[in-house]
Design a protein around this motif. Sequence first.
Motif, PDB file in Angstrom:
ATOM      1  N   PHE A  92      -7.771   9.881   9.808  1.00 58.69           N
ATOM      2  CA  PHE A  92      -6.440   9.878   9.191  1.00 58.69           C
ATOM      3  C   PHE A  92      -5.912   8.465   9.306  1.00 58.69           C
ATOM      4  CE2 PHE A  92      -5.451  14.361   8.488  1.00 58.69           C
ATOM      5  CZ  PHE A  92      -6.489  14.954   9.176  1.00 58.69           C
ATOM      6  N   ASP A  93      -5.827   7.779   8.186  1.00 58.67           N
ATOM      7  CA  ASP A  93      -5.398   6.388   8.272  1.00 58.67           C
ATOM      8  C   ASP A  93      -4.832   5.929   6.936  1.00 58.67           C
ATOM      9  OD1 ASP A  93      -4.966   4.057   9.580  1.00 58.67           O
ATOM     10  OD2 ASP A  93      -7.037   3.820  10.233  1.00 58.67           O
ATOM     11  N   HIS A  94      -3.962   4.920   7.003  1.00 54.92           N
ATOM     12  CA  HIS A  94      -3.460   4.449   5.726  1.00 54.92           C
ATOM     13  C   HIS A  94      -4.489   3.531   5.089  1.00 54.92           C
ATOM     14  CE1 HIS A  94      -1.686   0.509   7.105  1.00 54.92           C
ATOM     15  NE2 HIS A  94      -1.832   1.139   8.238  1.00 54.92           N
ATOM     16  N   LEU A  95      -4.443   3.505   3.776  1.00 52.47           N
ATOM     17  CA  LEU A  95      -5.531   2.888   3.014  1.00 52.47           C
ATOM     18  C   LEU A  95      -5.705   1.412   3.355  1.00 52.47           C
ATOM     19  CD1 LEU A  95      -7.650   3.365   0.878  1.00 52.47           C
ATOM     20  CD2 LEU A  95      -5.974   2.721  -0.855  1.00 52.47           C
ATOM     21  N   HIS A  96      -4.586   0.772   3.614  1.00 56.43           N
ATOM     22  CA  HIS A  96      -4.660  -0.647   3.881  1.00 56.43           C
ATOM     23  C   HIS A  96      -5.476  -0.928   5.138  1.00 56.43           C
ATOM     24  CE1 HIS A  96      -2.983  -4.647   4.843  1.00 56.43           C
ATOM     25  NE2 HIS A  96      -3.301  -4.775   3.584  1.00 56.43           N
ATOM     26  N   ARG A  97      -5.213  -0.125   6.191  1.00 52.88           N
ATOM     27  CA  ARG A  97      -5.966  -0.361   7.431  1.00 52.88           C
ATOM     28  C   ARG A  97      -7.449  -0.018   7.246  1.00 52.88           C
ATOM     29  NH1 ARG A  97      -3.285   1.038  12.690  1.00 52.88           N
ATOM     30  NH2 ARG A  97      -3.591   3.203  12.158  1.00 52.88           N
ATOM     31  N   TRP A  98      -7.693   1.068   6.521  1.00 53.96           N
ATOM     32  CA  TRP A  98      -9.096   1.428   6.288  1.00 53.96           C
ATOM     33  C   TRP A  98      -9.814   0.239   5.632  1.00 53.96           C
ATOM     34  CZ3 TRP A  98     -12.769   1.421   2.614  1.00 53.96           C
ATOM     35  CH2 TRP A  98     -13.940   2.147   2.872  1.00 53.96           C
ATOM     36  N   ALA A  99      -9.184  -0.317   4.591  1.00 54.03           N
ATOM     37  CA  ALA A  99      -9.829  -1.391   3.818  1.00 54.03           C
ATOM     38  C   ALA A  99     -10.024  -2.642   4.684  1.00 54.03           C
ATOM     39  CB  ALA A  99      -8.986  -1.709   2.588  1.00 54.03           C
ATOM     40  N   ARG A 100      -9.014  -2.953   5.474  1.00 55.67           N
ATOM     41  CA  ARG A 100      -9.122  -4.148   6.334  1.00 55.67           C
ATOM     42  C   ARG A 100     -10.241  -3.992   7.348  1.00 55.67           C
ATOM     43  NH1 ARG A 100      -3.576  -6.788   8.468  1.00 55.67           N
ATOM     44  NH2 ARG A 100      -4.930  -8.330   9.416  1.00 55.67           N
ATOM     45  N   GLU A 101     -10.274  -2.835   7.975  1.00 52.52           N
ATOM     46  CA  GLU A 101     -11.320  -2.625   8.989  1.00 52.52           C
ATOM     47  C   GLU A 101     -12.707  -2.598   8.363  1.00 52.52           C
ATOM     48  OE1 GLU A 101      -8.531  -0.338  12.217  1.00 52.52           O
ATOM     49  OE2 GLU A 101     -10.447   0.558  11.681  1.00 52.52           O
ATOM     50  N   PHE A 102     -12.759  -2.044   7.171  1.00 46.09           N
ATOM     51  CA  PHE A 102     -14.047  -2.005   6.479  1.00 46.09           C
ATOM     52  C   PHE A 102     -14.533  -3.431   6.206  1.00 46.09           C
ATOM     53  CE2 PHE A 102     -15.863  -2.352   2.150  1.00 46.09           C
ATOM     54  CZ  PHE A 102     -17.131  -1.870   2.448  1.00 46.09           C
ATOM     55  N   LEU A 103     -13.621  -4.276   5.715  1.00 47.20           N
ATOM     56  CA  LEU A 103     -14.003  -5.671   5.437  1.00 47.20           C
ATOM     57  C   LEU A 103     -14.403  -6.388   6.723  1.00 47.20           C
ATOM     58  CD1 LEU A 103     -11.340  -6.591   2.738  1.00 47.20           C
ATOM     59  CD2 LEU A 103     -13.826  -6.572   2.424  1.00 47.20           C
ATOM     60  N   GLN A 104     -13.666  -6.077   7.773  1.00 50.29           N
ATOM     61  CA  GLN A 104     -13.985  -6.690   9.068  1.00 50.29           C
ATOM     62  C   GLN A 104     -15.401  -6.285   9.508  1.00 50.29           C
ATOM     63  OE1 GLN A 104     -10.707  -5.783  11.438  1.00 50.29           O
ATOM     64  NE2 GLN A 104     -10.810  -7.640  12.655  1.00 50.29           N
ATOM     65  N   SER A 105     -15.730  -5.003   9.278  1.00 49.79           N
ATOM     66  CA  SER A 105     -17.061  -4.525   9.687  1.00 49.79           C
ATOM     67  C   SER A 105     -18.164  -5.219   8.893  1.00 49.79           C
ATOM     68  CB  SER A 105     -17.166  -3.009   9.501  1.00 49.79           C
ATOM     69  OG  SER A 105     -17.274  -2.711   8.118  1.00 49.79           O
ATOM     70  N   ARG A 106     -17.790  -5.803   7.754  1.00 51.92           N
ATOM     71  CA  ARG A 106     -18.767  -6.562   6.956  1.00 51.92           C
ATOM     72  C   ARG A 106     -18.626  -8.067   7.207  1.00 51.92           C
ATOM     73  NH1 ARG A 106     -20.575  -3.121   2.456  1.00 51.92           N
ATOM     74  NH2 ARG A 106     -20.934  -1.165   3.555  1.00 51.92           N
ATOM     75  N   GLY A 107     -17.970  -8.393   8.317  1.00 49.84           N
ATOM     76  CA  GLY A 107     -17.841  -9.800   8.698  1.00 49.84           C
ATOM     77  C   GLY A 107     -16.800 -10.566   7.911  1.00 49.84           C
ATOM     78  N   ARG A 108     -15.845  -9.849   7.300  1.00 51.84           N
ATOM     79  CA  ARG A 108     -14.843 -10.546   6.499  1.00 51.84           C
ATOM     80  C   ARG A 108     -13.436 -10.193   6.996  1.00 51.84           C
ATOM     81  NH1 ARG A 108     -14.717 -10.263   0.715  1.00 51.84           N
ATOM     82  NH2 ARG A 108     -13.457 -12.086   1.184  1.00 51.84           N
ATOM     83  N   ALA A 109     -13.032 -10.868   8.058  1.00 54.10           N
ATOM     84  CA  ALA A 109     -11.690 -10.615   8.586  1.00 54.10           C
ATOM     85  C   ALA A 109     -10.685 -11.420   7.767  1.00 54.10           C
ATOM     86  CB  ALA A 109     -11.634 -11.006  10.050  1.00 54.10           C
ATOM     87  N   LEU A 110      -9.876 -10.745   6.942  1.00 52.12           N
ATOM     88  CA  LEU A 110      -8.927 -11.455   6.083  1.00 52.12           C
ATOM     89  C   LEU A 110      -7.620 -11.698   6.823  1.00 52.12           C
ATOM     90  CD1 LEU A 110      -9.269  -9.593   2.661  1.00 52.12           C
ATOM     91  CD2 LEU A 110     -10.649 -11.445   3.574  1.00 52.12           C
ATOM     92  N   GLN A 111      -7.018 -12.808   6.513  1.00 53.81           N
ATOM     93  CA  GLN A 111      -5.671 -13.052   7.056  1.00 53.81           C
ATOM     94  C   GLN A 111      -4.659 -12.500   6.065  1.00 53.81           C
ATOM     95  OE1 GLN A 111      -4.781 -17.123   8.073  1.00 53.81           O
ATOM     96  NE2 GLN A 111      -2.992 -16.377   9.193  1.00 53.81           N
ATOM     97  N   VAL A 112      -4.005 -11.415   6.478  1.00 51.34           N
ATOM     98  CA  VAL A 112      -3.164 -10.693   5.515  1.00 51.34           C
ATOM     99  C   VAL A 112      -1.689 -10.890   5.825  1.00 51.34           C
ATOM    100  CG1 VAL A 112      -2.699  -8.442   4.480  1.00 51.34           C
ATOM    101  CG2 VAL A 112      -4.984  -8.959   5.330  1.00 51.34           C
ATOM    102  N   LYS A 113      -0.946 -11.217   4.785  1.00 51.46           N
ATOM    103  CA  LYS A 113       0.514 -11.370   4.901  1.00 51.46           C
ATOM    104  C   LYS A 113       1.134 -10.715   3.684  1.00 51.46           C
ATOM    105  CE  LYS A 113       1.907 -13.780   8.444  1.00 51.46           C
ATOM    106  NZ  LYS A 113       1.048 -14.758   8.954  1.00 51.46           N
ATOM    107  N   SER A 114       2.361 -10.234   3.820  1.00 53.92           N
ATOM    108  CA  SER A 114       3.018  -9.684   2.638  1.00 53.92           C
ATOM    109  C   SER A 114       3.248 -10.834   1.667  1.00 53.92           C
ATOM    110  CB  SER A 114       4.346  -9.030   3.012  1.00 53.92           C
ATOM    111  OG  SER A 114       5.379  -9.965   2.950  1.00 53.92           O
ATOM    112  N   SER A 115       3.499 -10.473   0.428  1.00 56.63           N
ATOM    113  CA  SER A 115       3.588 -11.527  -0.615  1.00 56.63           C
ATOM    114  C   SER A 115       4.889 -12.325  -0.513  1.00 56.63           C
ATOM    115  CB  SER A 115       3.481 -10.861  -1.988  1.00 56.63           C
ATOM    116  OG  SER A 115       4.420  -9.819  -2.084  1.00 56.63           O
TER     117      SER A 115
END
Length: 645
Positions: free
Chosen positions: A287-310
């Motif tokens: 159970f998770d919000h989509l944004h966290r799922w996507a971030r963690e998924f990218l991290q698991s592929r070695g792509r830790a993004l620096q995310v900020k609101s627009s």
Amino acid sequence: MSTDHRWERLRRAAERAVAGHPSLAGWQRQVLSRFLVESRAGWHTHVHTALPEVPSGHADVLLIGPRGVLAVVVRDHEPDPDEVRTVLRNASESFLGLRVPAGVVSEAVVRPVVVLPAGREPSKRSIGHHLTVTEGTLDRVLDRGERRLTKRDVETLTAHLSAHRSEFTRLVPQLEPVPAEAGAELFDLEDLAQDRFDAALDGPFESWLTFLDDSQHAMVRRDYSGPARISGPAGTGKSVVALHRLVRMARNSVGPLLFTTFASNLPPIAQRSFQRLAPEIGDRVRFDHLHRWAREFLQSRGRALQVKSSETCFSLAWSKFGKHTRLAELNRHEYWRDEIDRVIKGRGITALAEYQSLHRTGRGLRLTAADRELVWRLHEHYEQIRRERGLHDHNDVFTEARAELEREPLPRPLAGVVVDEVQDITLVGLRLLHTMAGDRLLLVGDGQQQIYAGGWRLSDAGIPIKGRGEVLRTNYRNASRILEWAQRFDATNQVDDLDGAAGFSLRESVATLRGGEVVSWSDRPEGLEEALVDAVRGQAEPDDIAVLTFRNPDADRWRKVLRRNGIPVRGLEGWTGERDGKVRVGTVHRAKGLEFRAVFVPELPAEEGFDERSRDLRELGQRARLVALTRARDLLWVGPPRVEG
Ligand SMILES: Nc1ncnc2c1ncn2[C@@H]1O[C@H](COP(=O)(O)OP(=O)(O)OP(=O)(O)O)[C@@H](O)[C@H]1O
């Protein structure tokens, strides 16, 4: 006769009944005997007539009691999860379509339980599929967990099983009559431990755990051959159906599942409900919000993004390339930020030509080709600033995650993805969801409750749901007076059923709960704080109360007001549904999908006059207002209309 004596008589009676099964192993007889003893807590025991040679895929015992129906397999080794799945399916079918006064019995009422001999460890394979207990830990299923059935329901299910499944026979411990000289009266089972029996069967329970209405039941059971959608106005049980369907998806598959939303606070609350509904499956569903799922998924592929609101990058772009242009005359700067966030990036538009021909659903203001060119320039500058700073916004995360998934799919495909409050997710988020789940996607939402800018249609995302869209219409949340009051605000809303077709609006829904109270407070504005504090104090349970506002600073202010008056409060952020004796105060954005017995809306935004420039705001305001009002179950307290400055 003492309780000890009564218990001893019951135990002996159970042993006599079990003696009719000499080919069972000693420990299995003891388990059966324990089930029979638990008739004192309202459990009815039905054994398979072929016991101990029960054919594969069938339960050894079906127990019907206050905590639902248990499909029990009593083995000296852990069976394969596939076999338990078949056991569960067969057991569930025994009650298919059974109607009781509260509704149709959901298949989630039946839970799979494996009983092993004492000391045997449950295998890891069972985790997330069925519950495994041992002879010594039977209390876990007999004594704990949610109450799901009333005494009458237990009797109805028992009678139904006896009438329709001849391969199961009910085993009842026959008590020996008490010798007359002992001076004791004859008594039946319920006399044995009346308190325990009553406590187990008559406490409060929530019917959604077990009973659905006909259309909800049909939606849970339908086999969809592709992505599906459930819509319907507030309070019609969309989330309830989503959770029951999640149980079904989990039971018919082996892989991991995901329940997600755009908002961050709803998933943990839904998780709590799911744990009550099907605790044995809980481990398989994230159970998770989509944004966290996507971030963690990218991290698991070695792509830790620096995310900020627009926000910051947009402000910089706006002050250099927006504020001195015609765009500033056309609309406020937030409008243009939304245009980039929800329309251009939110829909994954990558070329001006594409933007020029776009139908900007729900955006209000019409833009000429020259205006769009200006917006595009602003967008390009925003992107440039963002890239120079090495930052990503929410839409980038969705877009990147989707590209990554297309490059290399998940190692274990998701067996099902349920998206609640789907109307608030941007189109790039939806496309990501479709790539994640493929045909195993269920979208749940209500266009009328969209509270973030930038309408879209499912067809824009390329998710084919034709013929797999369902609509719920009966309101189970709001007492009739509250629903009627909220329905007055419904008239000018543009409703769309998430697919562009005319939707079914709150106005057309029908309440099932009678009564309720609406207090529309309108006295001197100086008296508002005192009136609200008094009204909140007049309520019994702080946990059942929410004070809802439309902006964060207002939520802060009302929190202070209540605190100053000695009322314990907490925000809706980070709240996961626990009861802590505090009044919840937060914005309507955080209250989405939630409900409270009493809702206070101290400052209801007034209906603003029509102005093309603020049409989007006006419509968003109307929808937010509808969300706030429909959170209330029994009491809705509304302050005077407030004109936004
Ligand atoms: N068949 C039912 N019988 C009794 N209560 C029900 C039934 N279905 C739903 N409910 C109850 O109605 C309330 C609203 O359900 P739910 O939150 O699922 O609605 P929703 O459509 O998702 O609402 P919203 O769109 O406002 O978030 C809940 O309290 C739920 O337990």
